[in-house]
Design an enzyme around this catalytic site. Structure first.
Site, PDB file in Angstrom:
ATOM      1  N   LYS A  30       0.383  10.897  -6.949  1.00 48.18           N
ATOM      2  CA  LYS A  30      -0.069  10.512  -5.609  1.00 48.18           C
ATOM      3  C   LYS A  30      -1.450   9.866  -5.593  1.00 48.18           C
ATOM      4  O   LYS A  30      -2.213  10.016  -4.642  1.00 48.18           O
ATOM      5  CB  LYS A  30      -0.029  11.709  -4.650  1.00 48.18           C
ATOM      6  CG  LYS A  30       1.293  12.463  -4.630  1.00 48.18           C
ATOM      7  CD  LYS A  30       2.496  11.521  -4.500  1.00 48.18           C
ATOM      8  CE  LYS A  30       2.526  10.779  -3.175  1.00 48.18           C
ATOM      9  NZ  LYS A  30       3.668   9.814  -3.101  1.00 48.18           N
ATOM     10  N   HIS A  91       2.824  10.827 -15.569  1.00 47.27           N
ATOM     11  CA  HIS A  91       1.826  11.663 -14.909  1.00 47.27           C
ATOM     12  C   HIS A  91       1.246  12.693 -15.880  1.00 47.27           C
ATOM     13  O   HIS A  91       0.453  13.550 -15.468  1.00 47.27           O
ATOM     14  CB  HIS A  91       2.444  12.415 -13.724  1.00 47.27           C
ATOM     15  CG  HIS A  91       2.836  11.533 -12.577  1.00 47.27           C
ATOM     16  ND1 HIS A  91       2.048  10.499 -12.131  1.00 47.27           N
ATOM     17  CD2 HIS A  91       3.934  11.547 -11.773  1.00 47.27           C
ATOM     18  CE1 HIS A  91       2.644   9.912 -11.104  1.00 47.27           C
ATOM     19  NE2 HIS A  91       3.784  10.521 -10.877  1.00 47.27           N
ATOM     20  N   SER A 123      -1.567  14.028   0.143  1.00 45.34           N
ATOM     21  CA  SER A 123      -0.398  13.205  -0.165  1.00 45.34           C
ATOM     22  C   SER A 123       0.595  13.978  -1.037  1.00 45.34           C
ATOM     23  O   SER A 123       1.811  13.922  -0.819  1.00 45.34           O
ATOM     24  CB  SER A 123      -0.842  11.921  -0.868  1.00 45.34           C
ATOM     25  OG  SER A 123       0.254  11.082  -1.122  1.00 45.34           O
ATOM     26  N   MET A 222       4.673  -2.830   1.043  1.00 45.52           N
ATOM     27  CA  MET A 222       5.259  -2.045  -0.033  1.00 45.52           C
ATOM     28  C   MET A 222       6.037  -0.857   0.524  1.00 45.52           C
ATOM     29  O   MET A 222       7.118  -0.510   0.040  1.00 45.52           O
ATOM     30  CB  MET A 222       4.167  -1.558  -0.978  1.00 45.52           C
ATOM     31  CG  MET A 222       4.727  -0.880  -2.220  1.00 45.52           C
ATOM     32  SD  MET A 222       3.528   0.184  -3.042  1.00 45.52           S
ATOM     33  CE  MET A 222       3.435   1.540  -1.881  1.00 45.52           C
TER      34      MET A 222
END
Length: 276
Positions: A30, A91, A123, A222
């Site tokens: 995020k 990640h 987020s 996006m």
């Protein structure tokens, strides 16, 4: 690690072969991962690489270490089968990624987006609440913000401590294979960010093409693409995409706790963030 990352996958990372023309986005969740991937994809598409056909499917498998619910295999297995050039992401903290990502050679490119930890936490919280029904079909699981905020600074969330994760990658800031980008800088001046990415990827594009990519890569544009994606996991990615949304969630006490935590961890490291 999140439960969708297994020990088997982590063990396999040491043997994952990184290719000379790979582009990798390495990030804490995020922090702008998919935004950056979309920009890279648009740049590659505009460049119309002549020697090899761009394989756009590589970005669809999610982080290489994950097995997302709608995919039969973890991302790294599918990516190993993909033709070049590949655009990949992870990640994982730097100590767990394939050696070709943590210590890239030749023409490998690694881009590292970073975002202020308060907006990152908010987020992440909303994203996980969207993903829970997909990962736990038939079960009602709802995260509570107060508990999640505490878990975030106690490193009890997927991928561990935000500051440790960022600092691990930050050690590579002087390596020319790496490009570090701040989410807040991209929001404030996307055109400059796109130009920086184009130069880093060593792609020759004219000014009008770069401006077109920038316009197509605004968060709102996006988000519209992601909201209509075929994979339900991608539909959950984009939410507000603003700086300072943490103010809508944080109590004064949480704000003080976060300030004390990241100051202790990041003071003197050269990493600073804009929070509004």
């Amino acid at each position: 690690m999140p439960k969708v990352v297994t020990k088997e996958t982590l063990d396999a990372m040491s043997n994952f072969q990184v290719r000379d023309d790979d582009v990798i986005v390495a990030s804490y969740p995020k922090t702008g991962t998919n935004w950056l991937l979309e920009i890279i994809l648009k740049i590659r598409r505009a460049a119309r690489e002549r020697q090899t056909e761009l394989c756009e499917d590589s970005v669809m498998f999610g982080p290489m270490e994950l097995k997302i619910p709608s995919m039969p295999q973890p991302g790294y297995i599918k990516l190993a089968e993909m033709p070049s050039p590949r655009i990949m992401n992870t990640h994982l903290p730097i100590q767990f990624v394939p050696p070709g990502v943590s210590k890239p050679q030749n023409k490998v490119k690694v881009l590292v987006p970073m975002r202020n930890p308060k907006d990152t936490a908010v987020s992440f919280f909303h994203f996980l609440n969207k993903m829970m029904p997909l990962e736990n079909p038939g079960k009602e699981i709802v995260l509570q913000w107060e508990e999640f905020a505490q878990d975030f600074i106690n490193a009890k969330v997927g991928y561990g401590d935000f500051c440790d994760h960022v600092l691990g990658w930050w050690k590579m800031r002087d390596d020319p294979h790496f490009l570090f980008l701040k989410y807040e800088d991209m929001k404030k001046d996307l055109l400059s960010a796109v130009k920086t990415i184009v130069a880093f990827l060593e792609v020759d594009l004219d000014e009008s093409t770069i401006k077109g990519i920038t316009e197509a890569s605004t968060f709102n544009n996006m988000k519209a693409d992601l909201d209509n994606a075929e994979l339900v996991e991608r539909q959950a990615i984009a939410r507000k995409g603003i700086i300072g949304d943490w103010k809508n969630m944080f109590t004064p006490e949480q704000n003080e706790a976060f300030d004390a935590w990241y100051e202790k961890k990041l003071a003197g490291t050269g990493i600073t963030f804009d929070f509004e």
